[in-house]
Design an enzyme around this catalytic site. Structure first.
Site, PDB file in Angstrom:
ATOM      1  N   GLU A  36      -2.507 -32.148  -3.688  1.00 18.69           N
ATOM      2  CA  GLU A  36      -3.745 -31.763  -2.985  1.00 18.69           C
ATOM      3  C   GLU A  36      -4.876 -32.442  -3.729  1.00 18.69           C
ATOM      4  OE1 GLU A  36      -4.010 -30.089  -0.267  1.00 18.69           O
ATOM      5  OE2 GLU A  36      -2.089 -29.052  -0.077  1.00 18.69           O
ATOM      6  N   CYS A  70     -13.380 -29.499  -2.845  1.00 17.84           N
ATOM      7  CA  CYS A  70     -12.709 -30.709  -2.343  1.00 17.84           C
ATOM      8  C   CYS A  70     -13.023 -30.966  -0.883  1.00 17.84           C
ATOM      9  CB  CYS A  70     -11.203 -30.593  -2.546  1.00 17.84           C
ATOM     10  SG  CYS A  70     -10.505 -29.097  -1.843  1.00 17.84           S
ATOM     11  N   SER A 111      -7.723 -34.644  -8.897  1.00 18.21           N
ATOM     12  CA  SER A 111      -8.325 -35.893  -8.416  1.00 18.21           C
ATOM     13  C   SER A 111      -7.251 -36.868  -7.920  1.00 18.21           C
ATOM     14  CB  SER A 111      -9.124 -36.532  -9.543  1.00 18.21           C
ATOM     15  OG  SER A 111      -8.251 -36.840 -10.602  1.00 18.21           O
TER      16      SER A 111
HETATM   17  P1  NAD Z   1      -8.174 -33.704 -12.552  1.00 13.62           P
HETATM   18  O1  NAD Z   1      -7.308 -34.574 -11.747  1.00 13.62           O
HETATM   19  O2  NAD Z   1      -8.953 -34.314 -13.649  1.00 13.62           O
HETATM   20  O3  NAD Z   1      -7.352 -32.520 -13.227  1.00 13.62           O
HETATM   21  C1  NAD Z   1      -6.592 -31.607 -12.462  1.00 13.62           C
HETATM   22  C2  NAD Z   1      -5.517 -30.979 -13.350  1.00 13.62           C
HETATM   23  O4  NAD Z   1      -4.600 -32.001 -13.761  1.00 13.62           O
HETATM   24  C3  NAD Z   1      -6.032 -30.346 -14.636  1.00 13.62           C
HETATM   25  O5  NAD Z   1      -5.284 -29.169 -14.880  1.00 13.62           O
HETATM   26  C4  NAD Z   1      -5.700 -31.393 -15.687  1.00 13.62           C
HETATM   27  O6  NAD Z   1      -5.535 -30.863 -16.990  1.00 13.62           O
HETATM   28  C5  NAD Z   1      -4.393 -31.950 -15.173  1.00 13.62           C
HETATM   29  N1  NAD Z   1      -4.052 -33.301 -15.617  1.00 13.62           N
HETATM   30  C6  NAD Z   1      -4.872 -34.264 -16.101  1.00 13.62           C
HETATM   31  N2  NAD Z   1      -4.157 -35.386 -16.365  1.00 13.62           N
HETATM   32  C7  NAD Z   1      -2.871 -35.124 -16.044  1.00 13.62           C
HETATM   33  C8  NAD Z   1      -1.668 -35.883 -16.066  1.00 13.62           C
HETATM   34  N3  NAD Z   1      -1.647 -37.157 -16.479  1.00 13.62           N
HETATM   35  N4  NAD Z   1      -0.525 -35.298 -15.647  1.00 13.62           N
HETATM   36  C9  NAD Z   1      -0.524 -34.023 -15.196  1.00 13.62           C
HETATM   37  N5  NAD Z   1      -1.637 -33.249 -15.146  1.00 13.62           N
HETATM   38  C10 NAD Z   1      -2.798 -33.794 -15.558  1.00 13.62           C
HETATM   39  O7  NAD Z   1      -9.131 -32.973 -11.498  1.00 13.62           O
HETATM   40  P2  NAD Z   1     -10.335 -32.006 -11.804  1.00 13.62           P
HETATM   41  O8  NAD Z   1     -11.461 -32.811 -12.327  1.00 13.62           O
HETATM   42  O9  NAD Z   1      -9.847 -30.844 -12.601  1.00 13.62           O
HETATM   43  O10 NAD Z   1     -10.674 -31.461 -10.329  1.00 13.62           O
HETATM   44  C11 NAD Z   1     -11.543 -32.100  -9.470  1.00 13.62           C
HETATM   45  C12 NAD Z   1     -10.776 -32.874  -8.423  1.00 13.62           C
HETATM   46  O11 NAD Z   1      -9.832 -32.020  -7.770  1.00 13.62           O
HETATM   47  C13 NAD Z   1     -11.663 -33.396  -7.313  1.00 13.62           C
HETATM   48  O12 NAD Z   1     -11.293 -34.714  -6.997  1.00 13.62           O
HETATM   49  C14 NAD Z   1     -11.366 -32.473  -6.153  1.00 13.62           C
HETATM   50  O13 NAD Z   1     -11.630 -33.031  -4.877  1.00 13.62           O
HETATM   51  C15 NAD Z   1      -9.937 -32.191  -6.360  1.00 13.62           C
HETATM   52  N6  NAD Z   1      -9.549 -30.961  -5.676  1.00 13.62           N
HETATM   53  C16 NAD Z   1      -8.726 -31.034  -4.602  1.00 13.62           C
HETATM   54  C17 NAD Z   1      -8.394 -29.872  -3.906  1.00 13.62           C
HETATM   55  C18 NAD Z   1      -7.485 -29.884  -2.694  1.00 13.62           C
HETATM   56  O14 NAD Z   1      -7.008 -28.825  -2.309  1.00 13.62           O
HETATM   57  N7  NAD Z   1      -7.234 -31.012  -2.069  1.00 13.62           N
HETATM   58  C19 NAD Z   1      -8.916 -28.647  -4.329  1.00 13.62           C
HETATM   59  C20 NAD Z   1      -9.753 -28.624  -5.430  1.00 13.62           C
HETATM   60  C21 NAD Z   1     -10.055 -29.779  -6.113  1.00 13.62           C
END
Ligand code: NAD
Length: 528
Positions: free
Chosen positions: A247, A281, A226
């Site tokens: 990303e 995404c 995110s």
């Molecule tokens: P998220 O940001 O909550 O988590 C993503 C990852 O980050 C997880 O592995 C999580 O454990 C880790 N994380 C959480 N806090 C962290 C921190 N402080 N430091 C380091 N790592 C941390 O996202 P999500 O809910 O798992 O995924 C959904 C989001 O991902 C949506 O916004 C979606 O659009 C985005 N997404 C983007 C792409 C792209 O290619 N641009 C692809 C897929 C998903």
């Protein structure tokens, strides 16, 4: 290297961290949930600072010899790895279906995409580029960490892994706590194939990501997730100046022109809006339809969405799976509640009740008819099966509305007039734009977001370069010539060429020639 049968994994029920090619349990464990029935899945490790230190040390120790292999040699390991994954298709399909809540159709797409990603990426080679008389080459960075979300638990990690390893980095994969299972098994498979320490996998809770972004031994973070977490990752990486690729989320607009062929357009737009229940995404998140065809479009999309069956990992007919986890489900229930709070017009679907325990995190696919432009559903990335259809009449206005989002991942224009549509895509502020398509990306092309949707790209040659530092090499080849040649003759030629081509040559060439003259002068003085 032996055949893939030598890498057979017998057990897909127990899960360990993979550090230095060893299966490492942790004192504490946790369990993720199958979102189709809310049952607890198997125990997985919860990594501590010690596990992180050990994995980073293993990846650091493995780096020099992995870096020193040629790209072709590294590609051989990766080819064996993808063959071994393909040999375990059934097992991975079942595990992925359970952890991600994907029906078989969705699982098949992810497995196909990841195999294709590896095969195609392995065709690339980073070559040295010659710019005038200097060479620029690409040097791996060191220990890379891939932080992966839950919507494509295998594919999004594989994109990072294959690029990192092909370019000579070593790697630690951190899966989402909501979907750690397939990544841990990929690590186990990798431990049978790669040299020790090259590919490690750490599972944990939400504390694990920050331990990795803070670690001084990690040189690069490739993060998918995110926008909010992406900002935290970038902040954390600043203190050690890690390289970062982000990303992040998207709020992709699709602009449907008045001449669009509805029979062709509606099924495609709807599929790209509701695929994986909207949890992609760069799915279509806002559909802008010209007023001349608006009513017909709404009627057609409602008919199409009605035909989409919901179901879990064992339902071969299902297109829409559950929402992947309770956190996202709660967010979406709140968004669905806006329908009545904001008096939005529902064309199909509508309000959702919280799941009865055990029935899975399913939500009704919903079509919202022309909501206000400032409603939460339009402004924010919904990441669920509720999609706003919006009316437009003026081209300038629709471009402005499409670009009003702080995100810029993808965008598309749908029309019979390809030339006019392509012209409009140039004005969309997004990393990937399509005409009469959406979601189509591939290993051959760079993928990344503009604005808040990210920094840097993955895939394609530029994706590989993101895993490298540039290194420029200056080799002074003239030195040997001067030893053999008459210095005064050389001197005259150089002065002549420097002056003659001075006005035409680049600054680089002029500087280089002047430096040569200076050195000749110095050598002549030493000789006399
Ligand atoms: P998220 O940001 O909550 O988590 C993503 C990852 O980050 C997880 O592995 C999580 O454990 C880790 N994380 C959480 N806090 C962290 C921190 N402080 N430091 C380091 N790592 C941390 O996202 P999500 O809910 O798992 O995924 C959904 C989001 O991902 C949506 O916004 C979606 O659009 C985005 N997404 C983007 C792409 C792209 O290619 N641009 C692809 C897929 C998903």
């Amino acid at each position: 290297m032996s055949t893939t049968s030598a890498y057979k994994l017998d057990n897909f029920e127990s899960f360990y961290n993979i550090i230095d090619n060893e299966l490492v349990p942790t004192a504490k464990t946790r369990r993720a949930v199958d979102p189709s029935n809310e049952e607890l899945l198997a125990e997985v490790p919860v990594s501590t600072q010690q596990d992180v230190d050990r994995a980073v040390a293993a990846a650091q120790a493995a780096f020099p010899s992995w870096r020193d292999l040629s790209q072709d040699e590294r590609a051989v390991y990766l080819t064996t790895f993808v063959d071994a994954i393909d040999a375990h298709q059934q097992e991975f399909a079942q595990l992925l279906g359970k952890e991600a809540g994907k029906p078989p159709q969705g699982v098949g797409i992810e497995l196909y995409l990841l195999s294709h990603q590896i095969h195609e990426t392995l065709k690339f080679r980073l070559t040295e580029e010659q710019i005038e008389d200097t060479d620029e080459r690409y040097i791996p960075i060191g220990v890379g960490v891939g932080i992966v979300p839950w919507n494509f638990p295998m594919l999004l990690g594989i994109i990072k892994l294959v690029s990192a390893l092909l370019t000579g980095n070593t790697f630690i994969w951190k899966p989402s706590p909501y979907s750690p299972y397939t990544a841990l098994k990929l690590g186990e498979l990798g431990a049978k194939i790669f040299p020790k320490g090259v590919f490690n996998v750490l599972s944990g809770d939400e504390d694990l990501g920050p331990l990795l972004t803070a670690h001084p031994g990690v040189a690069k973070i490739s993060f998918t997730g995110s926008v909010a977490t992406g900002k935290k990752v970038m902040q954390a990486c600043a203190s050690t100046l890690k390289r970062v690729t982000l990303e992040l989320g998207g709020n992709d607009a699709a602009i449907v022109m008045p001449d669009a062929d509805l029979a062709m357009t509606v099924p495609k737009v709807a599929t790209m809006a509701y695929f994986h229940s909207g949890q992609v995404c760069f799915c279509i998140k806002r559909v802008y339809v010209h007023e001349a065809i608006y009513d017909a479009f709404i009627a057609a999309i409602v008919e199409f969405v009605k035909s989409l069956k919901s179901g879990g990992p064992s339902d071969a007919e299902a297109v829409l799976g559950p929402i992947q986890n309770s956190m996202q489900y709660a967010k979406l229930l709140e968004l669905y509640s806006q329908v009545s709070k904001q008096d939005l017009k529902v064309a199909y679907g509508g309000e959702a009740a919280s799941s009865q325990s055990g029935s899975g995190f399913y939500l009704p696919p919903t079509v919202i008819d022309n909501p206000p432009e400032d409603s939460k559903l339009v402004v924010e990335e919904q990441f669920g099966p509720i999609v706003p259809i919006l009316k437009w009449s003026d081209e300038e206005d629709v471009i402005r509305r499409a670009n009003a989002s702080s995100m810029g991942l993808g965008g598309s224009v749908w029309s019979k007039d390809i030339v006019a549509a392509e012209r409009l895509t140039r004005r969309l502020e997004a990393g990937t734009v399509w005409v009469n398509a959406h979601f189509e990306v591939g290993p051959q092309a760079a993928f990344g977001g503009h604005k808040n949707s990210g920094i840097g790209v993955e895939s394609g040659l530029d994706g590989l370069k993101g895993w490298c530092n540039a290194q420029v090499v200056w080799i002074k080849k003239w030195y040997k010539i001067i030893d053999r040649e008459d210095i005064s003759h050389r001197n005259t030629d150089l002065i002549k060429s420097t002056l003659e081509i001075g006005s035409r040559s680049s600054q680089n060439t002029r500087l280089s020639n002047f430096q040569t003259l200076y050195n000749i002068h110095r050598i002549s003085r030493q000789k006399t």
